[in-house]
Design a protein around this motif. Sequence first.
Motif, short mmCIF file in Angstrom:
data_model
loop_
_atom_site.label_atom_id
_atom_site.label_comp_id
_atom_site.label_asym_id
_atom_site.label_seq_id
_atom_site.Cartn_x
_atom_site.Cartn_y
_atom_site.Cartn_z
N ASN A 36 114.40 125.43 69.57
CA ASN A 36 115.84 125.29 69.84
C ASN A 36 116.67 125.80 68.67
O ASN A 36 117.67 126.50 68.86
N SER B 56 120.70 120.70 71.37
CA SER B 56 120.24 120.84 72.75
C SER B 56 120.87 119.75 73.60
O SER B 56 121.38 118.76 73.09
N LEU C 279 115.20 129.30 77.46
CA LEU C 279 116.14 128.29 76.99
C LEU C 279 117.58 128.60 77.37
O LEU C 279 118.35 127.69 77.67
#
Length: 271
Positions: free
Chosen positions: A219, A84, A258
């Motif tokens: 993630n 990330s 995301l």
Amino acid sequence: MPNSSPAPTTSFASIEVVDRPWFPYLCTEVEHWEWRTSGDGHYNFWMALSGEGYLRCETQTFRIFPGAFFIFSPKQHISAAHYSGPRITRFSAHFHPLKNGRRMTEIENFPLLGGEVQSLSLAQRQIDVIMRIALRRDDDAVLAQKLHEFIAQCTGQRGIIAEAALNPRISEALRIFREAPASVDSITQIAQKLGVSRSHFDREFTQQIGQAPKQFLINCKMIEARRYLESSHLRVGEIAEALGYKDIYFFSRQFKQLVGQSPIQYRKALQ
């Protein structure tokens, strides 16, 4: 007259640069980058200039962050990943250490894992000089000298982080999240497996990683989802199921939060 600091030194007199013209190498990795190697016959100087991630060498796991550097010894097993935030930009150079004109097989204090330069801006300027020389391809003697000076300076700073290696519990959690995110039914399950309470695990993980374990796991799942969308013909519902989601709509919402696109939009954009 002011005292001048002695020039940084190493236990080897010079180096031979390996894998020319491809190395030294400076690049920004793809967004969901992973790297694995089973070992080479040379040493490898590796430094992160931007981005964050995790690097595993043999049985230890280390954070990657701007200014972190590693010197790997021949034949080491290394893997690294980014999950990330900004992409990882890294500099690396393969070399053989020399003494009296001969290659050395063992170097004191190497491998060096979890180093940190004192001045990232200075390191970046030095790398810029090294890369300009490297791209000319006809100054390998000067390139070797500059690279040796740079390695000597980095190692001479002794900017080694006392607790660079992650706690073994956190390292194992990262391995599970990375390699098998679909197998994780709950964070509580992982905490119990590692022999600590959920609250203790949450606190320890967040302190060392800078992100709560629940968000880190999401993630990891989204990275896997993108790989499925990019390289398979599975339907979105099948991808959700493969990642442990029972609700395709919940999966799609998390993906869009995301990635900024729904799974279907993401796949269409690839075509």
